[in-house]
Design an enzyme around this catalytic site. Structure first.
Site, PDB file in Angstrom:
ATOM      1  N   ILE A  15      27.660 -56.461  37.393  1.00  0.00           N
ATOM      2  CA  ILE A  15      26.196 -56.341  37.352  1.00  0.00           C
ATOM      3  C   ILE A  15      25.585 -57.576  36.687  1.00  0.00           C
ATOM      4  CG2 ILE A  15      24.250 -54.861  36.724  1.00  0.00           C
ATOM      5  CD1 ILE A  15      26.310 -52.579  36.344  1.00  0.00           C
ATOM      6  N   PHE A  84      24.860 -56.332  28.639  1.00  0.00           N
ATOM      7  CA  PHE A  84      25.793 -55.612  29.518  1.00  0.00           C
ATOM      8  C   PHE A  84      27.155 -55.407  28.869  1.00  0.00           C
ATOM      9  CE2 PHE A  84      23.185 -57.900  32.762  1.00  0.00           C
ATOM     10  CZ  PHE A  84      22.762 -56.818  33.508  1.00  0.00           C
ATOM     11  N   SER A 128      23.235 -45.739  30.891  1.00  0.00           N
ATOM     12  CA  SER A 128      23.919 -45.067  31.999  1.00  0.00           C
ATOM     13  C   SER A 128      23.396 -43.658  32.159  1.00  0.00           C
ATOM     14  CB  SER A 128      25.413 -45.031  31.676  1.00  0.00           C
ATOM     15  OG  SER A 128      26.080 -44.099  32.485  1.00  0.00           O
ATOM     16  N   TYR A 153      33.025 -42.783  26.612  1.00  0.00           N
ATOM     17  CA  TYR A 153      32.142 -43.796  27.209  1.00  0.00           C
ATOM     18  C   TYR A 153      30.695 -43.294  27.223  1.00  0.00           C
ATOM     19  CZ  TYR A 153      29.572 -46.262  30.818  1.00  0.00           C
ATOM     20  OH  TYR A 153      28.589 -46.933  31.510  1.00  0.00           O
ATOM     21  N   LYS A 157      27.069 -44.581  25.013  1.00  0.00           N
ATOM     22  CA  LYS A 157      25.755 -44.908  25.565  1.00  0.00           C
ATOM     23  C   LYS A 157      24.659 -44.077  24.874  1.00  0.00           C
ATOM     24  CE  LYS A 157      27.032 -48.101  28.471  1.00  0.00           C
ATOM     25  NZ  LYS A 157      26.703 -49.517  28.230  1.00  0.00           N
TER      26      LYS A 157
END
Length: 344
Positions: A15, A84, A128, A153, A157
Site C-alpha cells: 500500500i 504504514f 483496519s 493484530y 490497531k
C-alpha cells in the site's frame, strides 16, 4: 501544485508504494522509511518508472527512535506523516503476539514523539476494519463500537487508535486521521509495482495469483462452514490504487481543510465478496483456473465485514472507482510481470 513533504513509513510495501505514487502525482515530495522486512528496495525503481521521480529512501526501522530522529533532522520540512509500517498478518499475530505489540505500537509512539518535537502538522494512520471485530450490523459504519479484537493484530490497531485519540486530546499541535481499510487488492495498471510479499503470502490475492501461476500447488480456503451463503468468509475488496488515493485525500484534508483534530474513516467499496466468489471472479476476469482445496478455519478470522464508506465519500470527497474484475485483472497482470522478470 504543492511541494510539501510527506514522510511515508513502510513506503516500499504494497500500500505504501502505491500511495507514494499517488502522492508524487499530486505534487507532494515523498520521503520513505522502510526496514525492508516485507518488501524490496527495487520497488523504488518501479515508483520512479511510473512518476519519473525517485523518492528519498532510508532503510531504517521505525522502532528505532534515534534512526527516526535522523530522518526528521535531515528533512526538517516534513508537513505530514503516513504511517504504514507495521506487522500485518492475522495468523502470524496469533503465534507471535509480542512481536506485533512491539512493532505496531512502539513505531507509532516514536512517530508521535518526533512529530511533536519537529512541528509536523499531521499524521494519517493505517488502521483496519479489524478494529470492529465481528460487527453486529453490516455494512459497518464509523459509529459502530470496537468489539473485542479477534487477533493480536486487530488489537494493536485498536490500541493505536486509542493512543492517537489520547494524544490529540492532550492538545498536541497536529491533527490525525485514521483510515480503517478493508481488504486492498490489485496492482498499479502499469504493473511496475504490486503486491510481492516475502515467503508464503499471508494475503489472499497473492496466494490466488501464485496458485494460478503454478508457483504454489493450490490455495487453501480456510473454512467453508461459516454462517455465510457459501460458508466462506466475506470481505470488502478494494483496489489498492483507490485506497492510495484515499490517503492523498486524507492528507489534503488534514493539511489544507478545517476538519476535526482527530477523524476516522472507513475506506472500502461498500460491497462484500466471499472467498469462493472472489476465486470465481478471478477466473472470470482472467480466464485462468485457480486450484484450491478447503481447509480448517484459521484462528483470528472474522466471519464477515464490509464497509459503509459514506463518511469518506462525503467528507474526503473520495470514492472507490474500480470493479472487482478490474482489481483482479491488475493483480494477474502484475503476477505475470513478476514471472517474466524472475525468468530472466
Amino acid at each position: 501544485m504543492t511541494e510539501e513533504t510527506i514522510l511515508v513509513t513502510g513506503g516500499t510495501g504494497f500500500i505504501g508504494s502505491h500511495t507514494t505514487v499517488e502522492l508524487q502525482e499530486a505534487g507532494y515530495e515523498v520521503v520513505i522509511v522502510d526496514n525492508l522486512s516485507n518488501s524490496d528496495e527495487s520497488v523504488l525503481d518501479g515508483i520512479e518508472r511510473i512518476t519519473g521521480r525517485r523518492p528519498k529512501f532510508y532503510k531504517s526501522d521505525c522502532n528505532d527512535l534515534e534512526a527516526m530522529r535522523r530522518v526528521y533532522e535531515e528533512n526538517p520540512h516534513i508537513a505530514g506523516v503516513i504511517h504504514f509500517a507495521a506487522s500485518k498478518a492475522v495468523g502470524e499475530s496469533v503465534e507471535k503476539p509480542l512481536l506485533y505489540y512491539h512493532n505496531n505500537i512502539v513505531s507509532l509512539i516514536n512517530q508521535l514523539t518526533l512529530m511533536t518535537e519537529y512541528g509536523t502538522r499531521g499524521i494519517v494512520f493505517s488502521s483496519s476494519c479489524t478494529v470492529y471485530g465481528q460487527p453486529e450490523k453490516l455494512p459497518v459504519n464509523e459509529s459502530a463500537p470496537f468489539m473485542p479484537a479477534t487477533s493480536p493484530y486487530g488489537n494493536t490497531k485498536q490500541i493505536d487508535e486509542e493512543i492517537l485519540r489520547d494524544t490529540i486530546h492532550s492538545g498536541v499541535p497536529f491533527k490525525a486521521i485514521s483510515l480503517r481499510y478493508f481488504n486492498p487488492i490489485g496492482a498499479h495498471p502499469t504493473a511496475y509495482i504490486g503486491e510481492e510479499p516475502r515467503g508464503i503470502p499471508a494475503n489472499l490475492i497473492p496466494y490466488i495469483t501464485q496458485a494460478a501461476a503454478g508457483i504454489r500447488k493450490e490455495l487453501t480456503v480456510f473454512g467453508d462452514d461459516y454462517p455465510t451463503p457459501d460458508g466462506t468468509c466475506i470481505r470488502d475488496y478494494i483496489h489498492v490504487v483507490d485506497l492510495a488515493k484515499a490517503h492523498v485525500a486524507a492528507i489534503d484534508r488534514m493539511l489544507h481543510q478545517d476538519g476535526e483534530s482527530y477523524e476516522y474513516y472507513n475506506i472500502g467499496t461498500g460491497k462484500g465478496e466471499s472467498v469462493l466468489e472472489l476465486i470465481t471472479a478471478f477466473e472470470r476476469a482472467t480466464g485462468v483456473k485457480v486450484p484450491y482445496k478447503i481447509g480448517p478455519r484459521r484462528e483470528g478470522d472474522i466471519v464477515a465485514v464490509w464497509a459503509d464508506p459514506k463518511k469518506a465519500n462525503d467528507l474526503l470527497g473520495w470514492q472507490a472507482q474500480s470493479t472487482i474484475e478490474d482489481s483482479l485483472r491488475s493483480a494477474w497482470k502484475w503476477q505475470e510481470q513478476v514471472l517474466k522478470r524472475d525468468q530472466k
